[in-house]
Motif scaffolding. Sequence first.
Motif, PDB file in Angstrom:
ATOM      1  N   VAL A  76     -26.321 -23.806   5.125  1.00  0.00           N
ATOM      2  CA  VAL A  76     -26.978 -23.527   6.405  1.00  0.00           C
ATOM      3  C   VAL A  76     -27.238 -24.832   7.157  1.00  0.00           C
ATOM      4  N   ARG A  77     -27.798 -25.813   6.461  1.00  0.00           N
ATOM      5  CA  ARG A  77     -28.106 -27.103   7.096  1.00  0.00           C
ATOM      6  C   ARG A  77     -26.849 -27.780   7.634  1.00  0.00           C
ATOM      7  N   ARG A  78     -25.824 -27.817   6.829  1.00  0.00           N
ATOM      8  CA  ARG A  78     -24.583 -28.482   7.229  1.00  0.00           C
ATOM      9  C   ARG A  78     -23.995 -27.847   8.485  1.00  0.00           C
ATOM     10  N   HIS A  79     -23.956 -26.521   8.508  1.00  0.00           N
ATOM     11  CA  HIS A  79     -23.379 -25.830   9.657  1.00  0.00           C
ATOM     12  C   HIS A  79     -24.231 -26.012  10.912  1.00  0.00           C
ATOM     13  N   LEU A  80     -25.548 -26.004  10.772  1.00  0.00           N
ATOM     14  CA  LEU A  80     -26.416 -26.211  11.936  1.00  0.00           C
ATOM     15  C   LEU A  80     -26.249 -27.616  12.516  1.00  0.00           C
ATOM     16  N   LEU A  81     -26.167 -28.614  11.661  1.00  0.00           N
ATOM     17  CA  LEU A  81     -25.996 -29.981  12.147  1.00  0.00           C
ATOM     18  C   LEU A  81     -24.653 -30.145  12.859  1.00  0.00           C
ATOM     19  N   GLN A  82     -23.625 -29.518  12.322  1.00  0.00           N
ATOM     20  CA  GLN A  82     -22.327 -29.569  12.996  1.00  0.00           C
ATOM     21  C   GLN A  82     -22.395 -28.848  14.341  1.00  0.00           C
ATOM     22  N   ALA A  83     -23.132 -27.740  14.375  1.00  0.00           N
ATOM     23  CA  ALA A  83     -23.264 -26.989  15.625  1.00  0.00           C
ATOM     24  C   ALA A  83     -23.988 -27.795  16.694  1.00  0.00           C
ATOM     25  N   ALA A  84     -24.877 -28.694  16.286  1.00  0.00           N
ATOM     26  CA  ALA A  84     -25.656 -29.496  17.239  1.00  0.00           C
ATOM     27  C   ALA A  84     -24.866 -30.670  17.803  1.00  0.00           C
ATOM     28  N   GLU A  85     -23.728 -30.993  17.198  1.00  0.00           N
ATOM     29  CA  GLU A  85     -22.915 -32.098  17.703  1.00  0.00           C
ATOM     30  C   GLU A  85     -22.422 -31.790  19.112  1.00  0.00           C
ATOM     31  N   ASN A  86     -22.350 -32.821  19.931  1.00  0.00           N
ATOM     32  CA  ASN A  86     -21.848 -32.718  21.301  1.00  0.00           C
ATOM     33  C   ASN A  86     -22.670 -31.772  22.172  1.00  0.00           C
ATOM     34  N   LYS A  87     -23.948 -31.589  21.811  1.00  0.00           N
ATOM     35  CA  LYS A  87     -24.865 -30.798  22.631  1.00  0.00           C
ATOM     36  C   LYS A  87     -25.879 -31.754  23.260  1.00  0.00           C
ATOM     37  N   ILE A  88     -26.065 -31.624  24.559  1.00  0.00           N
ATOM     38  CA  ILE A  88     -26.969 -32.496  25.310  1.00  0.00           C
ATOM     39  C   ILE A  88     -28.135 -31.669  25.841  1.00  0.00           C
ATOM     40  N   ALA A  89     -29.357 -32.140  25.590  1.00  0.00           N
ATOM     41  CA  ALA A  89     -30.551 -31.444  26.068  1.00  0.00           C
ATOM     42  C   ALA A  89     -31.515 -32.466  26.654  1.00  0.00           C
ATOM     43  N   ARG A  90     -31.932 -32.241  27.866  1.00  0.00           N
ATOM     44  CA  ARG A  90     -32.837 -33.150  28.584  1.00  0.00           C
ATOM     45  C   ARG A  90     -32.320 -34.590  28.560  1.00  0.00           C
ATOM     46  N   GLY A  91     -30.996 -34.720  28.700  1.00  0.00           N
ATOM     47  CA  GLY A  91     -30.375 -36.032  28.823  1.00  0.00           C
ATOM     48  C   GLY A  91     -30.117 -36.750  27.519  1.00  0.00           C
ATOM     49  N   ASP A  92     -30.531 -36.182  26.393  1.00  0.00           N
ATOM     50  CA  ASP A  92     -30.354 -36.822  25.094  1.00  0.00           C
ATOM     51  C   ASP A  92     -29.469 -35.975  24.193  1.00  0.00           C
ATOM     52  N   ALA A  93     -28.874 -36.624  23.194  1.00  0.00           N
ATOM     53  CA  ALA A  93     -28.091 -35.905  22.199  1.00  0.00           C
ATOM     54  C   ALA A  93     -29.027 -35.051  21.350  1.00  0.00           C
ATOM     55  N   LEU A  94     -28.768 -33.759  21.302  1.00  0.00           N
ATOM     56  CA  LEU A  94     -29.624 -32.850  20.537  1.00  0.00           C
ATOM     57  C   LEU A  94     -29.633 -33.217  19.061  1.00  0.00           C
ATOM     58  N   ARG A  95     -28.496 -33.617  18.534  1.00  0.00           N
ATOM     59  CA  ARG A  95     -28.373 -33.921  17.104  1.00  0.00           C
ATOM     60  C   ARG A  95     -29.344 -35.013  16.677  1.00  0.00           C
ATOM     61  N   ALA A  96     -29.571 -36.010  17.524  1.00  0.00           N
ATOM     62  CA  ALA A  96     -30.447 -37.127  17.159  1.00  0.00           C
ATOM     63  C   ALA A  96     -31.901 -36.704  17.061  1.00  0.00           C
ATOM     64  N   ARG A  97     -32.277 -35.639  17.783  1.00  0.00           N
ATOM     65  CA  ARG A  97     -33.672 -35.199  17.808  1.00  0.00           C
ATOM     66  C   ARG A  97     -33.935 -34.054  16.829  1.00  0.00           C
ATOM     67  N   LEU A  98     -32.899 -33.613  16.121  1.00  0.00           N
ATOM     68  CA  LEU A  98     -32.996 -32.436  15.270  1.00  0.00           C
ATOM     69  C   LEU A  98     -33.190 -32.830  13.811  1.00  0.00           C
ATOM     70  N   PHE A  99     -34.320 -32.378  13.234  1.00  0.00           N
ATOM     71  CA  PHE A  99     -34.590 -32.620  11.811  1.00  0.00           C
ATOM     72  C   PHE A  99     -34.478 -31.301  11.058  1.00  0.00           C
ATOM     73  N   ILE A 100     -33.532 -31.259  10.125  1.00  0.00           N
ATOM     74  CA  ILE A 100     -33.356 -30.114   9.229  1.00  0.00           C
ATOM     75  C   ILE A 100     -33.434 -30.662   7.814  1.00  0.00           C
ATOM     76  N   PRO A 101     -34.420 -30.269   7.024  1.00  0.00           N
ATOM     77  CA  PRO A 101     -34.601 -30.869   5.701  1.00  0.00           C
ATOM     78  C   PRO A 101     -33.349 -30.737   4.833  1.00  0.00           C
ATOM     79  N   GLU A 102     -32.971 -31.838   4.200  1.00  0.00           N
ATOM     80  CA  GLU A 102     -31.857 -31.771   3.263  1.00  0.00           C
ATOM     81  C   GLU A 102     -32.346 -31.206   1.937  1.00  0.00           C
ATOM     82  N   VAL A 103     -31.413 -30.701   1.141  1.00  0.00           N
ATOM     83  CA  VAL A 103     -31.770 -30.100  -0.141  1.00  0.00           C
ATOM     84  C   VAL A 103     -32.514 -31.124  -0.991  1.00  0.00           C
TER      85      VAL A 103
END
Length: 441
Positions: free
Chosen positions: A182-209
């Motif tokens: 689940v984590r891996r797929h969500l992080l990949q889904a966040a790539e190349n997404k821009i929100a409020r002028g910033d890369a969404l991936r950089a602001r997204l914390f999903i706990p690793e196993v």
Amino acid sequence: MATAAPEPGEAVEHAGRRAAYLVGGKRLEAGTAAFAEAIAAAHAAHQRPRCLCLVGGVEMYVARLAGLGDGYVVKRMPDTGSHHAPDCTSYEPPPEVSGLGQVLRSAITEDPVTGETTLKLDFAMLKVAGRSKMPTAGSDSDSVASSGTKLSLRGLLHYLWDQAELTRWQPGFAGKRTWGTVRRHLLQAAENKIARGDALRARLFIPEVFAVDQRDAINARRMSQWSQAIAPPGKPQHLMLLIAEVKEIVPARYGFKALVKHVPDQAFALDEKLYRRLGRRFEPALALWGAADDIHMVMIATFSVAAAGIPTIVELSLMPVTRQWLPVEDASEKQLVEKLVGDGRSFIKGLRYNLGAANALASATLTDCEGAAPLLFILPIGVEDDWRYLQVSEPLAPVWLWHPSSEAMPPLPQAACLRTVGACQHADSKRTPKNALLANK
């Protein structure tokens, strides 16, 4: 597309047959070395591959994913998911039968030239002192912008879940969808997404196993990411986004705290006002979570980080999911999804995004029938006129209806492997049209 190595505890899903594309005049299967080289060349030459799921193919485009080892991926052209064959990995239900249709081209804008998707959010990503936001009791969804011009927190979570293909299910996925997956797929889904002028991936914390023997390294990586949310004196404080499975939300020595799985060393603080509103706003979801031991509760939240490293939730939303991480709204949807999984069906779970509870939503779309993919609707209590309710969506595919308040679940449309060749028909042709598989006029 280049991909990172699996994390400990992560399973890998396989979607069956490989997709085939026409790239540079050649038919190639995804996942091969020749395919990777061909789509890289197509990207450089601004060529459009074609998905060969149907005769004549469906136009696609190639995007570069810098966050995944400078790899490339073939993606759907905007608004073309329903143009693919139902069993194609690029297929998605018509947007008008889910919440996606309301937010496409307004809250979600995809650029095939750059491969970037711009998201408009209706919640803050900067901390406002002395303010914790939560929808008022009785609202249909959190932070909803009824016009659909911006994504609520729930809408963003649904979008990422869809993009990560976590709404898709096939029998071969059984036992392979772990939190690591689940984590891996969500992080990949966040790539190349821009929100409020910033890369969404950089602001997204999903706990690793979490693993005890890697505790120090995991904590160091977490604090390194969180450091960007610690505000320098006199400057605005950027908020982080959290997506995690909730373990419990309970009183603390001072205020309240949320404990999430895979982060055993750090609770997330929340104030009393937010805690009280949480219980009122998400009462149905919390009741489902409390009544069913096999339900996970996923939380999306914005949070700040104090100089001492303590995270505090500013705004949040909750989403119950099954043991297969398929989202469900209530006990009826849970029953339907469990039936589909138990029967070995292939389907896509529908999500509401910003839509309120009164709007029609296809709870699932079957992708293992011949011809058009049947849409499965669960009608809420009080709805008497089926087609007046469904008129909002104007589905073009066969429709299955269930009134859980007045009847047992009708037989489901049969899978292609269980039927003779021909039009998709209901297993029990003697049932009334209300409960039959209906072809919309």
